[in-house]
Design a protein around this motif. Sequence first.
Motif, PDB file in Angstrom:
ATOM      1  N   VAL A  36       0.790  -1.305  -0.054  1.00 53.66           N
ATOM      2  CA  VAL A  36       0.051   0.033   0.003  1.00 53.66           C
ATOM      3  C   VAL A  36       0.966   1.154   0.091  1.00 53.66           C
ATOM      4  CG1 VAL A  36      -1.492   1.453   1.446  1.00 53.66           C
ATOM      5  CG2 VAL A  36      -1.910  -0.965   0.914  1.00 53.66           C
ATOM      6  N   ALA A  37       1.846   1.231   0.566  1.00 53.95           N
ATOM      7  CA  ALA A  37       2.892   2.301   0.685  1.00 53.95           C
ATOM      8  C   ALA A  37       3.858   2.548  -0.565  1.00 53.95           C
ATOM      9  CB  ALA A  37       3.668   2.289   1.979  1.00 53.95           C
ATOM     10  N   TYR A  38       4.308   1.309  -0.983  1.00 54.77           N
ATOM     11  CA  TYR A  38       5.328   1.309  -1.894  1.00 54.77           C
ATOM     12  C   TYR A  38       4.780   1.450  -3.388  1.00 54.77           C
ATOM     13  CZ  TYR A  38       9.066   1.029   1.205  1.00 54.77           C
ATOM     14  OH  TYR A  38      10.185   1.081   2.328  1.00 54.77           O
ATOM     15  N   VAL A  39       3.785   0.857  -3.751  1.00 54.12           N
ATOM     16  CA  VAL A  39       3.178   0.639  -5.151  1.00 54.12           C
ATOM     17  C   VAL A  39       2.969   2.231  -5.684  1.00 54.12           C
ATOM     18  CG1 VAL A  39       1.262   0.092  -6.546  1.00 54.12           C
ATOM     19  CG2 VAL A  39       2.501  -1.684  -5.112  1.00 54.12           C
ATOM     20  N   PRO A  40       2.322   3.023  -4.720  1.00 55.39           N
ATOM     21  CA  PRO A  40       1.938   4.447  -5.299  1.00 55.39           C
ATOM     22  C   PRO A  40       3.269   5.204  -5.495  1.00 55.39           C
ATOM     23  CG  PRO A  40       0.492   3.880  -3.594  1.00 55.39           C
ATOM     24  CD  PRO A  40       1.412   2.667  -3.504  1.00 55.39           C
ATOM     25  N   THR A  41       4.262   4.925  -4.469  1.00 54.48           N
ATOM     26  CA  THR A  41       5.496   5.715  -4.572  1.00 54.48           C
ATOM     27  C   THR A  41       6.289   5.327  -5.761  1.00 54.48           C
ATOM     28  OG1 THR A  41       5.554   5.624  -2.141  1.00 54.48           O
ATOM     29  CG2 THR A  41       7.621   6.084  -3.112  1.00 54.48           C
ATOM     30  N   LEU A  42       6.305   3.851  -6.152  1.00 52.70           N
ATOM     31  CA  LEU A  42       6.931   3.432  -7.247  1.00 52.70           C
ATOM     32  C   LEU A  42       6.325   4.108  -8.355  1.00 52.70           C
ATOM     33  CD1 LEU A  42       8.109  -0.087  -6.396  1.00 52.70           C
ATOM     34  CD2 LEU A  42       9.339   1.926  -6.475  1.00 52.70           C
ATOM     35  N   VAL A  43       5.035   4.225  -8.571  1.00 54.71           N
ATOM     36  CA  VAL A  43       4.235   4.616  -9.693  1.00 54.71           C
ATOM     37  C   VAL A  43       4.706   6.323  -9.978  1.00 54.71           C
ATOM     38  CG1 VAL A  43       1.969   5.464 -10.667  1.00 54.71           C
ATOM     39  CG2 VAL A  43       2.312   3.072  -9.657  1.00 54.71           C
ATOM     40  N   VAL A  44       4.648   7.180  -8.815  1.00 54.75           N
ATOM     41  CA  VAL A  44       4.943   8.352  -8.793  1.00 54.75           C
ATOM     42  C   VAL A  44       6.472   8.755  -9.375  1.00 54.75           C
ATOM     43  CG1 VAL A  44       5.313  10.763  -7.580  1.00 54.75           C
ATOM     44  CG2 VAL A  44       3.173   9.076  -7.264  1.00 54.75           C
ATOM     45  N   VAL A  45       7.386   7.873  -8.807  1.00 55.58           N
ATOM     46  CA  VAL A  45       8.690   8.027  -9.211  1.00 55.58           C
ATOM     47  C   VAL A  45       8.857   7.723 -10.751  1.00 55.58           C
ATOM     48  CG1 VAL A  45      11.119   7.233  -8.734  1.00 55.58           C
ATOM     49  CG2 VAL A  45       9.413   7.863  -6.819  1.00 55.58           C
ATOM     50  N   GLU A  46       8.349   6.525 -11.139  1.00 56.92           N
ATOM     51  CA  GLU A  46       8.554   6.317 -12.565  1.00 56.92           C
ATOM     52  C   GLU A  46       7.799   7.440 -13.543  1.00 56.92           C
ATOM     53  OE1 GLU A  46      10.045   3.665 -14.357  1.00 56.92           O
ATOM     54  OE2 GLU A  46      11.095   3.345 -12.237  1.00 56.92           O
ATOM     55  N   LEU A  47       6.855   7.925 -13.161  1.00 60.67           N
ATOM     56  CA  LEU A  47       6.133   8.942 -13.960  1.00 60.67           C
ATOM     57  C   LEU A  47       7.113  10.259 -14.109  1.00 60.67           C
ATOM     58  CD1 LEU A  47       2.448   8.938 -12.579  1.00 60.67           C
ATOM     59  CD2 LEU A  47       3.366   8.196 -14.864  1.00 60.67           C
ATOM     60  N   VAL A  48       7.669  10.384 -13.057  1.00 58.65           N
ATOM     61  CA  VAL A  48       8.709  11.819 -12.996  1.00 58.65           C
ATOM     62  C   VAL A  48      10.077  11.386 -13.271  1.00 58.65           C
ATOM     63  CG1 VAL A  48       7.404  13.193 -11.564  1.00 58.65           C
ATOM     64  CG2 VAL A  48       9.141  11.676 -10.654  1.00 58.65           C
ATOM     65  N   ARG A  49      10.447   9.998 -13.685  1.00 58.83           N
ATOM     66  CA  ARG A  49      12.035   9.772 -13.769  1.00 58.83           C
ATOM     67  C   ARG A  49      12.706  10.335 -14.981  1.00 58.83           C
ATOM     68  NH1 ARG A  49      13.744   4.364 -16.660  1.00 58.83           N
ATOM     69  NH2 ARG A  49      11.469   4.621 -17.433  1.00 58.83           N
ATOM     70  N   SER A  50      12.258  10.628 -15.925  1.00 61.82           N
ATOM     71  CA  SER A  50      12.771  11.441 -17.001  1.00 61.82           C
ATOM     72  C   SER A  50      12.975  13.032 -16.725  1.00 61.82           C
ATOM     73  CB  SER A  50      12.024  11.307 -18.445  1.00 61.82           C
ATOM     74  OG  SER A  50      10.984  11.695 -18.385  1.00 61.82           O
ATOM     75  N   ARG A  51      11.971  13.450 -15.985  1.00 59.28           N
ATOM     76  CA  ARG A  51      12.307  14.888 -15.701  1.00 59.28           C
ATOM     77  C   ARG A  51      12.755  15.452 -14.438  1.00 59.28           C
ATOM     78  NH1 ARG A  51       5.945  15.236 -16.839  1.00 59.28           N
ATOM     79  NH2 ARG A  51       6.236  13.342 -15.864  1.00 59.28           N
ATOM     80  N   VAL A  52      13.434  14.466 -13.713  1.00 59.15           N
ATOM     81  CA  VAL A  52      14.036  14.798 -12.486  1.00 59.15           C
ATOM     82  C   VAL A  52      15.212  14.072 -12.156  1.00 59.15           C
ATOM     83  CG1 VAL A  52      13.359  14.840  -9.858  1.00 59.15           C
ATOM     84  CG2 VAL A  52      11.336  15.147 -11.471  1.00 59.15           C
ATOM     85  N   SER A  53      16.061  14.487 -11.542  1.00 55.13           N
ATOM     86  CA  SER A  53      17.492  14.086 -11.233  1.00 55.13           C
ATOM     87  C   SER A  53      17.384  13.027 -10.199  1.00 55.13           C
ATOM     88  CB  SER A  53      18.299  15.112 -10.791  1.00 55.13           C
ATOM     89  OG  SER A  53      18.103  15.704  -9.607  1.00 55.13           O
ATOM     90  N   ILE A  54      18.484  12.413 -10.086  1.00 56.89           N
ATOM     91  CA  ILE A  54      18.144  11.107  -8.997  1.00 56.89           C
ATOM     92  C   ILE A  54      18.041  11.597  -7.508  1.00 56.89           C
ATOM     93  CG2 ILE A  54      19.723   9.329  -7.839  1.00 56.89           C
ATOM     94  CD1 ILE A  54      20.917   9.001 -10.497  1.00 56.89           C
ATOM     95  N   PRO A  55      18.865  12.763  -7.024  1.00 54.14           N
ATOM     96  CA  PRO A  55      18.376  13.245  -5.768  1.00 54.14           C
ATOM     97  C   PRO A  55      16.858  13.514  -5.545  1.00 54.14           C
ATOM     98  CG  PRO A  55      20.361  13.969  -6.174  1.00 54.14           C
ATOM     99  CD  PRO A  55      19.863  13.267  -7.550  1.00 54.14           C
ATOM    100  N   GLY A  56      16.262  14.153  -6.968  1.00 53.97           N
ATOM    101  CA  GLY A  56      15.035  14.744  -6.776  1.00 53.97           C
ATOM    102  C   GLY A  56      14.067  13.348  -6.789  1.00 53.97           C
TER     103      GLY A  56
END
Length: 136
Positions: A36-56
Motif C-alpha cells: 500500500v505504501a510502496y506501489v503508489p510511490t514507485l508509480v509516482v517516481v516512474e512518472l517523473v523519472r525522465s524529468r527529475v534528477s536522482i536526488p529529486g
Amino acid sequence: MLLVYAAISNADIGGPLAGPFMVLLAAMVGAVLIPVAYVPTLVVVELVRSRVSIPGRILIAGAVLVTIIGAVVALVSILTDVSVLGAFGALLIGCASVLLPATASALVVYWLPGLTKRLFRRPNGQPPIFNGFSSI
C-alpha cells in the motif's frame, strides 16, 4: 480470532502461544501495508523519472511515502481514538521505519554501479577491472 478480540478489547491475551501469533499477525498486517505504501510511490517516481534528477527522485519518493504513512496513521488514530501526541509518535516511528530502508535501497540502486566503476578503475586509461553490474 480470540487473540484479535483480546488485543482489541484490552483483555488477557492468553497462554504461551499468544506471542508467536501476535508476531504472525504483525507480519500479515505488514505484508498488506508495505505494498500500500510502496506501489503508489514507485508509480509516482516512474512518472517523473525522465524529468527529475536522482536526488529529486529520492526526495519525491520520500514525500509520497510520508504522505501515505501520515494518511494511514491519521486513519488508525481516528478509528482508535488515540491522542495527538500518540499519533505524532506513531507517525515519527512509521516514517523512520519506512524511510530509512527505502533511502538505503535507493542509494544502492542509483549510486552503487557508479561507485564500483570509480573504485575499480585502472590508471592510464585502461578499462576498469569491474564494469559495474551491467554484465549480470
